[in-house]
Design an enzyme around this catalytic site. Structure first.
Site, PDB file in Angstrom:
ATOM      1  N   HIS A  11       0.835  -1.219   0.000  1.00  0.00           N
ATOM      2  CA  HIS A  11       0.000   0.000   0.000  1.00  0.00           C
ATOM      3  C   HIS A  11       0.868   1.267   0.000  1.00  0.00           C
ATOM      4  CE1 HIS A  11      -3.329  -2.732   1.174  1.00  0.00           C
ATOM      5  NE2 HIS A  11      -2.399  -3.286   1.938  1.00  0.00           N
ATOM      6  N   SER A  25      16.167  20.684 -16.179  1.00  0.00           N
ATOM      7  CA  SER A  25      14.990  21.495 -16.453  1.00  0.00           C
ATOM      8  C   SER A  25      15.427  22.733 -17.222  1.00  0.00           C
ATOM      9  CB  SER A  25      14.334  21.909 -15.132  1.00  0.00           C
ATOM     10  OG  SER A  25      13.547  23.067 -15.315  1.00  0.00           O
ATOM     11  N   LYS A  61      17.209  21.189 -11.031  1.00  0.00           N
ATOM     12  CA  LYS A  61      16.485  19.940 -11.277  1.00  0.00           C
ATOM     13  C   LYS A  61      17.331  18.871 -11.960  1.00  0.00           C
ATOM     14  CE  LYS A  61      12.727  18.911 -10.760  1.00  0.00           C
ATOM     15  NZ  LYS A  61      11.499  19.295 -11.473  1.00  0.00           N
ATOM     16  N   GLU A 112      10.285   7.918 -16.476  1.00  0.00           N
ATOM     17  CA  GLU A 112       8.934   8.431 -16.730  1.00  0.00           C
ATOM     18  C   GLU A 112       8.411   7.961 -18.084  1.00  0.00           C
ATOM     19  OE1 GLU A 112       8.471  12.770 -15.397  1.00  0.00           O
ATOM     20  OE2 GLU A 112      10.617  12.421 -15.375  1.00  0.00           O
TER      21      GLU A 112
END
Ligand code: ARG
Length: 466
Positions: free
Chosen positions: A161, A282, A288, A295
């Site tokens: 979970h 970024s 970043k 992804e």
């Protein structure tokens, strides 16, 4: 009547007018089926040899045609092949060019249809491509295995979970992904086996009046079996649907790995540092460092599932036998193969070069609450029924969470637990207590690594030997 080679279709004889530009634009498959050229050449050669065995072509004609196909192959591989606007697909282009190169080329298509031809080509391609994907999966498994070995006794929380559950060895977690990939290898090879049936000789749909030899051409092309029913041979695309399923599920496995990389690389988890060459920055925020590969592994699984559902929808309700709808089998298959190969390479590189932050992992896993199950099992060893043990430890956890003391003190002071139980809360102890087969502790993980190594060696032999 004008001849092929002057820009006519191969089927121009019956037609008073040439095809409209819009028809050609809508129906051509050449832009994407060009990649079937090697298979189409192999199929044509085998067919020509079969025509010789059947006495339909003499040796001289066959030699001329095979020579022309040789030239076609050179022109294609050297990028010199001139496609014409009337070339609907790679099959017509190759036949058209071979016929320009030698008059006997007009006999290549004897007893053959593009319906059995395209099915043959696509099965040959699928066999090759699935093996290539399986080999790339082995590459990713190699990385996971190496990282698992290198991880040694490092441990982290296992989650259910997405809540910290019980400590597990990092090696165990990495191998969990590697085993799911082992099932992918299995599936890819099984699908490859089912694709390994030659449809060549089925003709348009009904076989032939000419002395063709489907068994001989199947052997010639290295197929393991030959079709039993010509109608089924030209209309069956199960092997494409199965391939798309295998690739979609493999993509889903990669998406689950990708999601964990995203989580682990976040500041919130801090379990993973990505290598610069395998992460992105970024355009606006200078600080970043993003896990774009992971992804996309997650995101592109949507497209793989889409290709599967798209093809299943195309196949649904199609009457026997060949229908032009079946041309829609190729783009999803090619794209799924390409995308999965890219994803496997990128994820292999990312996982090979990332740094595991084992201190952060251990700190997260050493939470005293993660040891609750060990405490309950400690009580079970003293003869307490598990349900009662669960309640006793649950109460201690609640007391601690409510500010009634730290776990280790509460456990040490408890009459049924005491200092021996409190010792289980020491850093790194809990994970060593998973001793059963397939469990998360050092003993079973060492055994598992051996079994995984054997499995990988066996799969490597299957992939490269098949
Ligand atoms: N390009 C077609 C395909 O991929 C080849 C078969 C065409 N056959 C036909 N009868 N029109 O399916």
């Amino acid at each position: 009547m004008s001849e092929p080679g002057e820009g006519n279709t191969l089927w121009h004889g019956r037609f008073a007018d040439g095809p409209s530009a819009a028809l050609l634009a809508y129906t051509v498959s050449l832009p994407y089926d060009q990649r079937l050229a090697p298979e189409d050449l192999a199929g044509s050669r085998a067919h020509v040899r079969g025509l010789v065995r059947g006495g339909i072509l003499d040796g001289e004609e066959a030699a001329a045609i095979l020579g022309a196909l040789e030239t076609v192959e050179e022109e294609l591989t050297e990028g010199r092949f001139r496609f014409l606007p009337s070339d609907e697909d790679i099959h017509t282009a190759i036949e058209r060019r071979a016929t320009e190169l030698c008059p006997a080329g007009g006999k290549i298509h004897t007893g053959r249809s593009r319906n059995d031809q395209v099915a043959t080509d696509l099965r040959l391609y699928t066999k090759r491509a699935l093996r290539q994907v399986a080999a790339a999966v082995l590459g990713l498994q190699d990385v996971l295995q190496a990282r698992a070995i290198e991880a040694g006794g490092a441990y982290l929380p296992g989650y259910t979970h997405l809540q910290r559950a019980q400590p597990v060895l990092l090696a165990h977690h990495l191998l969990a992904h590697a085993w799911s990939l082992a099932r992918d290898v299995d599936r890819l090879l099984a699908t490859r086996d089912r694709a390994d049936v030659s449809p060549l000789g089925a003709g348009a749909l009904a076989g032939s009046s000419l002395p063709l030899d489907p068994v001989g051409t199947a052997l010639d092309l290295g197929f393991a079996a030959v079709f039993d029913n010509s109608l089924d041979a030209v209309s069956d695309r199960d092997f494409v649907a199965e391939s798309l399923f295998d690739l979609a599920l493999l993509g889903i496995h990669l998406s689950r790995m990708g999601e964990e990389v995203c989580l682990w690389a976040s500041d919130e988890f801090g379990f993973l540092k990505l290598d610069d060459a395998w992460s992105t920055g970024s355009s606006m925020m200078p600080q970043k460092k993003n896990p774009d590969i992971a992804e996309l592994a997650r995101g592109k699984s949507g497209r793989l599932i889409g290709h599967l559902t798209g093809l299943l929808t195309t196949l649904k309700g199609l009457p026997l036998t060949y229908n032009r709808d079946l041309q829609e089998d190729k783009e999803p298959l090619f794209d799924s193969i390409d995308q999965v190969l890219l994803a496997l390479e990128a994820m292999s590189g990312l996982l090979a070069t990332s740094r595991f932050e084992t201190e952060a992992m251990a700190a997260a896993a050493d939470s005293p609450y993660a040891v609750a199950t060990d405490l309950a099992e400690f009580l079970v060893e003293q003869g307490v029924p598990f349900r009662d043990a669960h309640a006793i430890v649950g109460e201690i956890v609640r007391t601690s969470l409510d500010g009634g003391g730290v776990m280790v003190d509460l456990v040490a002071a408890h009459p049924q637990l005491g200092p021996a139980a409190a010792a289980l809360l020491a850093p790194g102890v809990s994970v060593t207590r998973r001793t059963t087969r397939g469990g998360a502790g050092p003993g079973p993980v060492a055994d598992q690594l051996e079994r995984f190594d054997a499995r990988l060696a066996a799969d490597r032999a299957r992939v490269h030997g098949s």
